[in-house]
Design an enzyme around this catalytic site. Structure first.
Site, PDB file in Angstrom:
ATOM      1  N   HIS A 138      62.876  45.096  29.641  1.00 37.44           N
ATOM      2  CA  HIS A 138      62.453  46.332  28.975  1.00 37.44           C
ATOM      3  C   HIS A 138      61.395  47.057  29.797  1.00 37.44           C
ATOM      4  O   HIS A 138      60.699  47.926  29.292  1.00 37.44           O
ATOM      5  CB  HIS A 138      61.954  46.009  27.568  1.00 37.44           C
ATOM      6  N   GLU A 174      51.806  33.585  51.422  1.00 40.37           N
ATOM      7  CA  GLU A 174      50.829  33.180  52.443  1.00 40.37           C
ATOM      8  C   GLU A 174      51.484  32.390  53.574  1.00 40.37           C
ATOM      9  O   GLU A 174      50.977  32.375  54.689  1.00 40.37           O
ATOM     10  CB  GLU A 174      49.701  32.344  51.815  1.00 40.37           C
ATOM     11  N   LYS A 219      38.270  37.586  54.305  1.00 42.01           N
ATOM     12  CA  LYS A 219      37.022  36.875  54.051  1.00 42.01           C
ATOM     13  C   LYS A 219      35.932  37.371  55.005  1.00 42.01           C
ATOM     14  O   LYS A 219      34.800  37.630  54.600  1.00 42.01           O
ATOM     15  CB  LYS A 219      37.225  35.364  54.228  1.00 42.01           C
TER      16      LYS A 219
END
Ligand code: PA5
Length: 433
Positions: A304, A283, A418
């Site tokens: 793995h 951010e 938003k």
């Protein structure tokens, strides 16, 4: 080069694979440093926050945590992004994998997703337990947080009636936002997040400290570590400031074409710390089509899975390995007379010793493959060193973003999400006549 600048932490640059002309960075780093150290009412509050926090505030946080521990089985923390990741990171890193921390309450998190299944199961899980709520939002407006708070406030009212007011603690801006208004109107207890400290830089404010203290962690020690780091990283000279060196190395690797940084840890309890770090850097830096993509990896688990890519895939990434040199607990391999599993050659070795050898192996293999590796060593995984590390990363991140010439403290992309979501939600409402 290994920078053994202080006993608690060192930065090993011997495997970064590039030569840096440090002198070139003196003026730029000094300029950014002065800008960061200029704390105003609007900006940079986090820089001196560990030094300036009043003992009265810390006492109040500790007292509230004690009250929660005495009166509740579970503290539900409502928040998202910077308003929950720091607390969860410290909690997971310093509390047991299984069972509860001695002297701590169970801390559950909600409001960091929009899953109805998660919400339903969380509410069901509260039955038969005594509950406190800590809702955390700097803006006091974030949709995920406010939705969860509505649900849980109703739950608390139904369950405790008027007494519910004592069990809700609101952490938000001192003046603005819906949450502040709700808290004032309902006389909920509040803690303020200083207006000049943004979400992802707020772990050492009440936003992080109250849940951390309730989980049974010594916040005084966390803050001593952060204070030592605050003083230590006030060093303007890049050659003596590990936070700035780390920022410059990242920047140089970015300029060389690397696109991704992996924070590698060797203890699974650090997964949320990695997430906190990811949010901090993503951010702060990911804007204006710039920035390294921050990702993370836990060894040996991920050897793995994505280990193969790191070793031999597209050469787009470098690693920052985080080592904690001393560990409290260990387990030794039991002796077996018949050696059916052919593991007797490891008898008398402990898991941590084997983990240390695996670290050496993976480091050597990745270095051979040409993956640049930055190594951060801390003495111990405890509250003090974690406080030190959190501050180190925040200082490094701000420097790093300014080197990229982007603003570390805004998040225009998140704000856009938003607004878009709000628009869509409003459009989806069917008004009944
Ligand atoms: O770092 C930030 O500012 C964000 O990640 C916020 O923490 C996040 O969006 C939540 O915001 P708020 O604390 O206002 O609810």
């Amino acid at each position: 080069m290994v920078n053994k600048l202080i006993a608690n932490m060192s930065l090993d640059e011997s495997l970064i694979g590039i030569n840096i002309n440090w002198t070139k960075y003196f003026p730029t780093v000094a300029l950014i440093h002065r800008h960061l150290e200029n704390v105003t009412e609007q900006l940079n509050g986090w820089v001196d926050n560990p030094l300036q926090q009043s003992p009265k505030l810390i006492h109040e946080i500790n007292k509230t945590a004690c009250e929660i521990k005495s009166n509740a089985d579970v503290l539900v923390v409502i928040g998202i992004g910077g308003s929950y990741l720091g607390a969860k990171a410290v909690q997971d890193a310093l509390t047991p994998y299984f069972g509860l921390q001695e002297n701590g309450v169970e801390v559950l998190y909600v409001g960091h997703n929009l899953s109805g299944t998660y919400m339903k199961q969380l509410v069901n899980n509260l039955n038969n337990k005594e509950v406190y709520i800590n809702v955390i939002s700097k803006s006091g407006e974030t949709m995920e947080t406010m939705l969860a708070f509505r649900v849980l406030r109703n739950y608390m009212k139904d369950r405790y009636g008027n007494a519910h007011e004592n069990r809700i603690i609101v952490t938000t801006d001192a003046k603005s936002g819906h949450l502040r208004k709700i808290a004032d109107q309902n006389q909920y207890r509040t803690f303020a997040i200083p207006s000049n400290i943004g979400g992802r830089y707020s772990v050492l404010t009440p936003a992080g400290l109250l849940p951390i203290a309730a989980a049974g962690i010594n916040i005084d020690q966390l803050l001593v570590g952060a204070r030592d780091a605050t003083i230590h990283f006030k060093e303007v000279q890049v050659e003596r400031n590990m936070a700035y060196r780390y920022a410059v190395i990242r920047y140089e690797l970015y300029k060389k074409g690397f696109q991704m940084e992996l924070l590698a840890c060797f203890e699974p309890s650090l997964a949320k710390l990695q997430e906190w770090w990811q949010q901090l850097f993503a951010e702060s830096e990911g804007k204006e089509q710039k920035g390294l993509f921050p990702s993370s990896i836990c060894y040996s688990t991920d050897l793995h899975s994505i280990g193969q890519f790191i070793q031999d895939g597209s050469p787009i990434l470098f690693e920052t390995m985080l080592h904690f040199n001393e560990v409290d607990m260990d387990y030794f391999l039991p002796i077996e007379g018949r050696d059916e599993d052919a593991l007797n050659y490891l008898t008398y070795k402990s898991f941590n010793e084997i983990n240390a050898v695996a670290k050496e192996g993976v480091t050597a293999a990745h270095a051979d493959a040409g993956v640049p590796i930055i190594q951060i060593h801390l003495k111990k995984l405890d509250a003090y060193h974690l406080g030190f590390l959190l501050y180190f990363f925040m200082k490094a991140c701000a420097m790093s973003a300014y080197l990229l010439k982007v603003n570390p403290f805004d998040q225009p992309g998140v704000e856009h999400y938003k607004i878009k979501t709000l628009e869509l939600l409003i459009n989806s409402v069917v008004y009944k006549s």
